[in-house]
Write an enzyme that holds these catalytic residues in place. Structure first.
Site, PDB file in Angstrom:
ATOM      1  N   HIS A  24      80.267  55.388  65.982  1.00 41.85           N
ATOM      2  CA  HIS A  24      79.910  54.152  65.286  1.00 41.85           C
ATOM      3  C   HIS A  24      78.499  54.238  64.724  1.00 41.85           C
ATOM      4  O   HIS A  24      77.532  54.305  65.489  1.00 41.85           O
ATOM      5  CB  HIS A  24      80.026  52.997  66.300  1.00 41.85           C
ATOM      6  CG  HIS A  24      79.678  51.660  65.753  1.00 41.85           C
ATOM      7  ND1 HIS A  24      78.579  50.948  66.182  1.00 41.85           N
ATOM      8  CD2 HIS A  24      80.281  50.902  64.812  1.00 41.85           C
ATOM      9  CE1 HIS A  24      78.534  49.789  65.544  1.00 41.85           C
ATOM     10  NE2 HIS A  24      79.547  49.732  64.705  1.00 41.85           N
ATOM     11  N   ARG A  25      78.386  54.283  63.408  1.00 47.20           N
ATOM     12  CA  ARG A  25      77.108  54.479  62.708  1.00 47.20           C
ATOM     13  C   ARG A  25      76.454  55.795  63.152  1.00 47.20           C
ATOM     14  O   ARG A  25      75.234  55.903  63.242  1.00 47.20           O
ATOM     15  CB  ARG A  25      76.154  53.300  62.944  1.00 47.20           C
ATOM     16  CG  ARG A  25      76.794  51.934  62.694  1.00 47.20           C
ATOM     17  CD  ARG A  25      75.854  50.777  62.954  1.00 47.20           C
ATOM     18  NE  ARG A  25      76.578  49.504  62.984  1.00 47.20           N
ATOM     19  CZ  ARG A  25      76.062  48.339  63.310  1.00 47.20           C
ATOM     20  NH1 ARG A  25      74.777  48.256  63.627  1.00 47.20           N
ATOM     21  NH2 ARG A  25      76.792  47.250  63.321  1.00 47.20           N
ATOM     22  N   GLU A  51      81.863  56.812  61.603  1.00 51.97           N
ATOM     23  CA  GLU A  51      81.913  55.550  60.867  1.00 51.97           C
ATOM     24  C   GLU A  51      80.560  55.317  60.226  1.00 51.97           C
ATOM     25  O   GLU A  51      79.514  55.489  60.881  1.00 51.97           O
ATOM     26  CB  GLU A  51      82.240  54.397  61.829  1.00 51.97           C
ATOM     27  CG  GLU A  51      82.428  53.061  61.130  1.00 51.97           C
ATOM     28  CD  GLU A  51      81.229  52.124  61.174  1.00 51.97           C
ATOM     29  OE1 GLU A  51      81.305  51.049  60.567  1.00 51.97           O
ATOM     30  OE2 GLU A  51      80.202  52.474  61.809  1.00 51.97           O
ATOM     31  N   ASP A  53      78.436  52.665  57.257  1.00 50.32           N
ATOM     32  CA  ASP A  53      78.472  51.443  56.446  1.00 50.32           C
ATOM     33  C   ASP A  53      77.916  51.759  55.066  1.00 50.32           C
ATOM     34  O   ASP A  53      76.796  52.271  54.951  1.00 50.32           O
ATOM     35  CB  ASP A  53      77.602  50.370  57.103  1.00 50.32           C
ATOM     36  CG  ASP A  53      78.081  50.065  58.504  1.00 50.32           C
ATOM     37  OD1 ASP A  53      79.146  49.451  58.631  1.00 50.32           O
ATOM     38  OD2 ASP A  53      77.400  50.466  59.475  1.00 50.32           O
ATOM     39  N   HIS A  66      73.687  49.371  57.315  1.00 54.05           N
ATOM     40  CA  HIS A  66      74.573  48.306  57.796  1.00 54.05           C
ATOM     41  C   HIS A  66      74.240  46.918  57.256  1.00 54.05           C
ATOM     42  O   HIS A  66      75.105  46.194  56.773  1.00 54.05           O
ATOM     43  CB  HIS A  66      74.566  48.253  59.330  1.00 54.05           C
ATOM     44  CG  HIS A  66      75.441  47.170  59.879  1.00 54.05           C
ATOM     45  ND1 HIS A  66      74.992  45.886  60.101  1.00 54.05           N
ATOM     46  CD2 HIS A  66      76.754  47.158  60.192  1.00 54.05           C
ATOM     47  CE1 HIS A  66      75.989  45.138  60.548  1.00 54.05           C
ATOM     48  NE2 HIS A  66      77.071  45.888  60.617  1.00 54.05           N
ATOM     49  N   GLU A 125      83.019  52.228  55.801  1.00 58.32           N
ATOM     50  CA  GLU A 125      83.154  50.767  55.819  1.00 58.32           C
ATOM     51  C   GLU A 125      82.367  50.193  54.649  1.00 58.32           C
ATOM     52  O   GLU A 125      81.157  50.374  54.546  1.00 58.32           O
ATOM     53  CB  GLU A 125      82.651  50.190  57.151  1.00 58.32           C
ATOM     54  CG  GLU A 125      82.884  48.691  57.194  1.00 58.32           C
ATOM     55  CD  GLU A 125      82.264  48.016  58.410  1.00 58.32           C
ATOM     56  OE1 GLU A 125      82.200  48.609  59.501  1.00 58.32           O
ATOM     57  OE2 GLU A 125      81.835  46.864  58.234  1.00 58.32           O
ATOM     58  N   LYS A 127      80.575  47.382  52.765  1.00 59.50           N
ATOM     59  CA  LYS A 127      79.926  46.114  53.117  1.00 59.50           C
ATOM     60  C   LYS A 127      80.342  45.010  52.137  1.00 59.50           C
ATOM     61  O   LYS A 127      80.300  45.213  50.912  1.00 59.50           O
ATOM     62  CB  LYS A 127      78.402  46.284  53.092  1.00 59.50           C
ATOM     63  CG  LYS A 127      77.869  47.295  54.082  1.00 59.50           C
ATOM     64  CD  LYS A 127      78.318  47.074  55.511  1.00 59.50           C
ATOM     65  CE  LYS A 127      77.778  45.790  56.083  1.00 59.50           C
ATOM     66  NZ  LYS A 127      78.300  45.528  57.456  1.00 59.50           N
ATOM     67  N   ASP A 251      79.066  53.934  70.153  1.00 60.81           N
ATOM     68  CA  ASP A 251      77.719  54.461  69.869  1.00 60.81           C
ATOM     69  C   ASP A 251      77.475  55.728  70.693  1.00 60.81           C
ATOM     70  O   ASP A 251      76.491  56.427  70.484  1.00 60.81           O
ATOM     71  CB  ASP A 251      76.648  53.428  70.251  1.00 60.81           C
ATOM     72  CG  ASP A 251      76.836  52.104  69.514  1.00 60.81           C
ATOM     73  OD1 ASP A 251      77.383  52.114  68.395  1.00 60.81           O
ATOM     74  OD2 ASP A 251      76.439  51.053  70.070  1.00 60.81           O
TER      75      ASP A 251
END
Ligand code: G3P
Length: 267
Positions: A24-25, A51, A53, A66, A125, A127, A251
């Site tokens: 995640h990120r 992943e 953003d 993000h 992802e 935004k 994370d």
């Protein structure tokens, strides 16, 4: 574990368990989120997907960050969309996380694609603030075209909280996999299967707290993959896996990878 669905995207390091370890990120528990260091660490830790953003700079370049505003994760201020890519690149995107990380930049999507191509799958992802009011030529087209340029089509899952972007991805290309990120406000009480049908999605993403037994069963019955965010605790990871999720955003990809490898071995 029962992860018997056809995989939505190809993984470079697929271990055949039908479950995806998603950083995640990036490995954002250890490095500033959405930076090249976080992405490289995720790769080294054995994550199967990163992943990230993606938003748009003022001059229309897809960049990885993000928040809509710069303040939390950079030394800048104001909106991302009010800055050109050149201005964004001058900002420090690491010092907020600790002085040892000073000097990190906001990556462009191209930088991430350069790292990922041939090595690791991506969840891009989009935004919502970058999703335009006009239906064509916006962030969705730009991102799909870059992914194609890098030959990553089979290795990218697209997602967004902006439901109109979900539908739009399949208007651009029916073959690309898209996940709907659940948003209560836009869902007006519809069932999970109805939402997936209404927006022509291939998967459903929701938070740990939203991932109920009811949803798990509904998705399983309809063969809809569910990806759950953001789970950093081992006990919760186990629960989500046992409930039948197809992947977890974490994370701490090292922790999830270790857990999944051992669950798989001892199955
Ligand atoms: O895409 C999964 C998760 O990242 C969604 O929440 O707020 O981190 O974009 P958020």
């Amino acid at each position: 574990m029962d992860h018997s669905f056809e995989p939505l995207v190809k993984l470079y390091n697929d271990n055949g368990d039908g479950f995806t370890v998603i950083a995640h990120r990036g490995a954002s528990a250890y490095y500033p989120e959405n930076t090249m260091s976080a992405f490289k660490a995720a790769l080294e830790m054995g994550a199967e997907m990163i992943e990230a953003d993606v938003s748009l700079s003022k001059d229309g370049v897809p960049v990885v960050i993000h928040d809509e505003e710069l303040r939390r994760t950079t030394n800048g201020s104001g909106l991302v969309s009010d800055h050109t890519v050149e201005e964004l690149k001058r900002l420090d995107a690491g010092a907020w996380f600790g002085q040892a990380h000073a000097g990190e930049q906001i990556p462009t999507l191209e930088e991430l694609l350069t790292l990922a191509t041939g090595k690791i799958a991506l969840n891009i992802e989009i935004k919502p603030e970058a999703v335009g009011k006009t239906p064509f030529g916006g962030i969705e087209e730009k991102v799909v075209s870059l992914v194609e340029q890098y030959g990553m089509r089979d290795y990218v899952l697209y997602s967004s909280f902006a439901y109109k972007a979900i539908k739009h991805f399949h208007e651009i290309n029916v073959d690309i996999p898209v996940a709907l990120l659940y948003d209560k406000k836009q869902s007006s009480g519809r069932r999970l299967t109805q939402l997936v049908a209404d927006y022509d999605a291939d998967a459903f993403n929701c938070s740990y707290w939203q991932y109920s037994k009811k949803w798990a069963e509904e998705a399983k019955e309809a063969q809809i993959p569910i990806f759950v965010y953001t789970v950093n605790d081992e006990r919760k990871m186990r629960k989500v896996i046992q409930r039948g999720a197809s992947g977890i955003f974490t994370d701490k990809p090292d922790v999830l990878k270790h857990l999944v490898d051992n669950m798989w071995k001892t199955k």
